[in-house]
Structures are given as structure tokens and as C-alpha cells.
Design a protein around this motif. Sequence first.
Motif, PDB file in Angstrom:
ATOM      1  N   LEU A   1       3.640  47.084   8.073  1.00  0.00           N
ATOM      2  CA  LEU A   1       2.745  45.991   8.444  1.00  0.00           C
ATOM      3  C   LEU A   1       2.722  44.882   7.393  1.00  0.00           C
ATOM      4  CD1 LEU A   1      -0.303  47.869  10.006  1.00  0.00           C
ATOM      5  CD2 LEU A   1       1.388  46.496  11.179  1.00  0.00           C
ATOM      6  N   VAL A   2       2.721  45.261   6.111  1.00  0.00           N
ATOM      7  CA  VAL A   2       2.734  44.257   5.043  1.00  0.00           C
ATOM      8  C   VAL A   2       4.035  43.471   5.083  1.00  0.00           C
ATOM      9  CG1 VAL A   2       2.785  43.956   2.544  1.00  0.00           C
ATOM     10  CG2 VAL A   2       1.113  45.473   3.569  1.00  0.00           C
ATOM     11  N   GLY A   3       5.129  44.120   5.302  1.00  0.00           N
ATOM     12  CA  GLY A   3       6.421  43.429   5.386  1.00  0.00           C
ATOM     13  C   GLY A   3       6.456  42.476   6.575  1.00  0.00           C
ATOM     14  N   ALA A   4       5.959  42.930   7.708  1.00  0.00           N
ATOM     15  CA  ALA A   4       5.943  42.087   8.902  1.00  0.00           C
ATOM     16  C   ALA A   4       5.039  40.861   8.654  1.00  0.00           C
ATOM     17  CB  ALA A   4       5.448  42.872  10.105  1.00  0.00           C
ATOM     18  N   LEU A   5       3.918  41.085   8.023  1.00  0.00           N
ATOM     19  CA  LEU A   5       3.001  39.994   7.723  1.00  0.00           C
ATOM     20  C   LEU A   5       3.640  38.970   6.793  1.00  0.00           C
ATOM     21  CD1 LEU A   5       0.119  38.981   8.217  1.00  0.00           C
ATOM     22  CD2 LEU A   5      -0.583  40.267   6.212  1.00  0.00           C
ATOM     23  N   LEU A   6       4.364  39.404   5.791  1.00  0.00           N
ATOM     24  CA  LEU A   6       5.050  38.496   4.875  1.00  0.00           C
ATOM     25  C   LEU A   6       6.113  37.668   5.599  1.00  0.00           C
ATOM     26  CD1 LEU A   6       5.433  40.658   1.647  1.00  0.00           C
ATOM     27  CD2 LEU A   6       3.972  38.669   1.974  1.00  0.00           C
ATOM     28  N   VAL A   7       6.858  38.284   6.497  1.00  0.00           N
ATOM     29  CA  VAL A   7       7.887  37.553   7.247  1.00  0.00           C
ATOM     30  C   VAL A   7       7.248  36.493   8.137  1.00  0.00           C
ATOM     31  CG1 VAL A   7       9.654  37.803   9.047  1.00  0.00           C
ATOM     32  CG2 VAL A   7       9.583  39.410   7.154  1.00  0.00           C
TER      33      VAL A   7
ATOM     34  N   LYS B   1       5.919  33.578   6.041  1.00  0.00           N
ATOM     35  CA  LYS B   1       6.945  32.639   5.577  1.00  0.00           C
ATOM     36  C   LYS B   1       7.371  31.709   6.698  1.00  0.00           C
ATOM     37  CE  LYS B   1       9.221  34.478   1.579  1.00  0.00           C
ATOM     38  NZ  LYS B   1      10.451  34.891   0.961  1.00  0.00           N
ATOM     39  N   GLN B   2       7.503  32.263   7.890  1.00  0.00           N
ATOM     40  CA  GLN B   2       7.926  31.423   9.008  1.00  0.00           C
ATOM     41  C   GLN B   2       6.849  30.401   9.392  1.00  0.00           C
ATOM     42  OE1 GLN B   2       9.248  33.952  12.180  1.00  0.00           O
ATOM     43  NE2 GLN B   2      11.187  34.426  11.177  1.00  0.00           N
ATOM     44  N   LEU B   3       5.599  30.781   9.302  1.00  0.00           N
ATOM     45  CA  LEU B   3       4.506  29.873   9.623  1.00  0.00           C
ATOM     46  C   LEU B   3       4.077  29.045   8.420  1.00  0.00           C
ATOM     47  CD1 LEU B   3       2.257  32.169  11.861  1.00  0.00           C
ATOM     48  CD2 LEU B   3       3.831  30.403  12.598  1.00  0.00           C
ATOM     49  N   GLN B   4       4.623  29.319   7.290  1.00  0.00           N
ATOM     50  CA  GLN B   4       4.347  28.639   6.018  1.00  0.00           C
ATOM     51  C   GLN B   4       2.852  28.650   5.698  1.00  0.00           C
ATOM     52  OE1 GLN B   4       6.142  24.771   6.151  1.00  0.00           O
ATOM     53  NE2 GLN B   4       8.210  25.586   5.971  1.00  0.00           N
TER      54      GLN B   4
END
Length: 170
Positions: A14-20, A23-26
Motif C-alpha cells: 500500500l505504501v508503494g502504491a501510494l508513492l507511485v 508522484k504521478q499526481l505530483q
Amino acid sequence: MKTFLRGFGIALFLVGALLVVGKQLQLPMLNNTTTNDDKKEQAAHIQKLEQQLANANAQITELQQTIAAQEQAEKEVNNSTAKKNDVANEEEDKVDSIVSGTVYIYEGVSIYDIGKQVEDLGILTNGRELELFLSKREYSRSIQKGQFELNSSMTIEQMARILTGKIAQQ
């Protein structure tokens, strides 16, 4: 322990998905890496905003000066209009304050009596002036009998000429 590892793995996922996604939404709190380029852009943007603020302040000052100049011009126009009105009112007062009257001269009237009549009618404030003028040789011997219209806009000499018949009565 199995459940602990399974929960820990899900949390990492979940933390990894949130970071990705961050980044995409800046998103700024998830995208914590600021580069020198970002800092330069921010400084340039701040400098641009400060320049706009300085320009706006200059325009405000210019407008205030323009308004002050317009107010000053209006005051001058109002003052000159008031002065013109005062002059017009004074002229009207002069016209309104002209006093006219009929002076009656009959046999045996003295120069003093003529001066007193003119003063009593309000044509002159000091009838003695006319009396002294009429006592001159050229006027004292030629005072005519009758009624004469005099007004306060006339000079003493004009009054004397009318009373002596040296010029036609107006």
C-alpha cells in the motif's frame, strides 16, 4: 507470525502504491524530492510576483497623485468661480446701493441746506463735500431753482453741474 508478515507485506504494498500515485499526481507531501530546478522556478515565480506588486504600488501612487491634482484643479475652479460670483455680487450690490433722490431748490435756500438735503436723502454720506464744492465762485452764483434728480453714482462735480444748469439734467 504468519499473520504479522502478511499484514507487513500488505502495508508495504500500500505504501508503494501510494508513492507511485503521489508522484504521478505530483502531490507535494508525497513527492518530497525538490530539485534545484524547482527551487529556481519558485524563486523566479516569487521574483515575478514581487515585480508585479511593485508595479501595482507604482500605479496606485500615480493614481493618488492624479486624484490629488484633479482635486486641486477643482478647488482652483471653485475658488475662481466663487471670486467671480463675489465680484458679480459686489457689482450687484453697487447697482442696488445706488441711492436716488430729488433735491428741491427754491428762493432763499442756502448752500448748507442743499448739502443737508443731499445728505438726508442718503445720496452722499457727507453733504458738506457738496456744500464746499458749490461754494466755488463758478458754481455759487449760478445755482438754479427747481427740482433736480441726483443719485449716489454721480460725482460731486456732476451734481454741481446739474444744480447750476451747466449741463442738462439726465
